[in-house]
Structures are given as C-alpha cells and as structure tokens.
Design an enzyme around this catalytic site. Sequence first.
Site, PDB file in Angstrom:
ATOM      1  N   HIS A 141      33.881  40.861-104.725  1.00 45.77           N
ATOM      2  CA  HIS A 141      35.258  41.331-104.481  1.00 45.77           C
ATOM      3  C   HIS A 141      35.227  42.089-103.041  1.00 45.77           C
ATOM      4  CE1 HIS A 141      33.627  45.381-104.824  1.00 45.77           C
ATOM      5  NE2 HIS A 141      33.061  44.899-105.762  1.00 45.77           N
ATOM      6  N   GLU A 194      36.612  45.098-100.356  1.00 45.83           N
ATOM      7  CA  GLU A 194      36.257  46.352-100.287  1.00 45.83           C
ATOM      8  C   GLU A 194      37.153  47.308-101.299  1.00 45.83           C
ATOM      9  OE1 GLU A 194      35.535  49.097 -96.352  1.00 45.83           O
ATOM     10  OE2 GLU A 194      37.608  49.325 -97.117  1.00 45.83           O
ATOM     11  N   TRP A 226      37.962  51.296-103.556  1.00 47.78           N
ATOM     12  CA  TRP A 226      37.920  52.705-103.320  1.00 47.78           C
ATOM     13  C   TRP A 226      36.682  53.048-103.839  1.00 47.78           C
ATOM     14  CZ3 TRP A 226      41.024  54.548-100.201  1.00 47.78           C
ATOM     15  CH2 TRP A 226      42.338  54.300-100.054  1.00 47.78           C
ATOM     16  N   ALA A 227      35.918  52.313-104.780  1.00 52.68           N
ATOM     17  CA  ALA A 227      34.642  52.722-105.200  1.00 52.68           C
ATOM     18  C   ALA A 227      33.532  52.487-103.999  1.00 52.68           C
ATOM     19  CB  ALA A 227      34.257  52.064-106.344  1.00 52.68           C
ATOM     20  N   ARG A 256      38.954  45.768-109.245  1.00 60.10           N
ATOM     21  CA  ARG A 256      38.602  45.338-107.894  1.00 60.10           C
ATOM     22  C   ARG A 256      38.265  43.811-107.923  1.00 60.10           C
ATOM     23  NH1 ARG A 256      34.373  48.623-109.975  1.00 60.10           N
ATOM     24  NH2 ARG A 256      32.020  47.990-109.717  1.00 60.10           N
ATOM     25  N   GLU A 294      30.122  44.342-113.305  1.00 61.49           N
ATOM     26  CA  GLU A 294      28.926  45.033-112.352  1.00 61.49           C
ATOM     27  C   GLU A 294      28.262  45.707-113.579  1.00 61.49           C
ATOM     28  OE1 GLU A 294      26.840  45.347-110.550  1.00 61.49           O
ATOM     29  OE2 GLU A 294      27.672  45.649-108.569  1.00 61.49           O
TER      30      GLU A 294
END
Length: 237
Positions: free
Chosen positions: A9, A11, A13-14, A61, A85
């Site tokens: 994915h 970039e 925010w995580a 994401r 993930e």
Amino acid sequence: MTQLYLIRHGESWANVQPIMAGMQGDKGLTPRGVAQAERLRDRLAHGELQADVLIASPLPRAKQTAEIIQPALKLPIIFDDDVQEFKIGAADGMTNQEAWAKFGAPNFQDFPLRPIAPEGESVGTFMLRVAQTLTRIIEAYEDKTIVIVCHGGVIDATFLYFFQMPTFVLPPTDFHTCNTSITHWERVHRRGRQLWRLNSYNDIAHLHDIGAIESVRWEYTDLTSDSHPAVPLRQGE
C-alpha cells in the site's frame, strides 16, 4: 505459468505516526501515499502488467491503494481478509506506547508464539496464515497473473514461504519493503519440477522523483528512551 505480483500500500498515517493500525486504527493514506498510488496507477495504465485477478487487503490503507490503481488494471477488486497485515487484536487504535504499557513490549525473537495482544497474532500464527493464504490463492488461480495489494509484513513473509525457511522464528535478515513497491514472483519449470523465481523486489521506478521514506517501526518506540523520533525524519532533515 503463474505470475504473482505483490504491491505494498501507499504511505499511510500509520507509517508516520506510532499507531497500532488494525481496522480501527488505520486512517488510510497520507497525501504522499495517495500520490504514490496515483504514480503506480499511471505506470500500470501503459499495460506493463496484464493481470487476471486483483486481490486486496480490506484494511483502509490497502483498500484505498487498490481502489486508486484499479482503473489501470480494469479488474474488480476481490477483498480478502487473509492478506491483511499482522493482526494486533486488542491493541488496535492504541499508540505504541499505550500498547506496550498495557500488554508489554513485543519480543518476537525470544517469544515468536506470544501474541502481541489479546485476540492478536504471534509471529508463528501470522506466518502460518500467510503461507496458507498464498497456497490457497496460487491453487485457485494457477497459470494466471495475480496481483495482491497488501502489506509489508505479508510481502516479507513470502520470502520465508517460497524459500522454505523456518517460520516460527524471525530470520537473521531484515527487509525494507517500500510503499507501492512491486514484488514479482514467477513459477517456472526447472530441474524437473516447478520452482518459484524472484524477478523483482522493491520496484519503485514510478517514485523516481518523490521517493519513499522509512516507515515508523515498532522498535523505534522505546518507552525508556527519547533516542528515536516519534515520526521519521524526511531526507535532509
């Protein structure tokens, strides 16, 4: 001949904040992540990759990345929970510091079968899930070109899977799988049997002028030290 393309994915925010991002904590892509995914879409629009199936993780994401590149591939998106993930369970939405304070800092090297938090996965169960999922997808789409929009951990785990390395311990190597990078595996007939060949890893040619920065990693967050930044520094900063 089966072709497997794994796309990380953009970039998120995580990646720039120390947040445990499962379905609750995942706030999707940053503006930079959107731009990365758009660059990948524009690259794929030229026909470089003739896919038969497009699979994506449902985490925001990855979902957002898949939706951005989907017009270039002209395929419906099949969302598959099993290409998510590493599942973080009850830590979802917490900052790293909050999660470590409540559940203890993870020690995957010494305790690979200890879940990161209640209802979460351990290294061992994550690796097993990825292996079972890859087997299922490859068998379902034999001799097809498969694209999976997923996560760094899933892509890293494919190396252990295809190289038949032990999966209940962390390997003595490290990976730096960049956002929107392409990893390409191909099944070929060699030495009298079917073998998997790695054609490319971390292909980010479409990011030649905007690049990819190092993501926040769990080990950057040390509850006893201020030696690591909460947000990664940009190049030149």
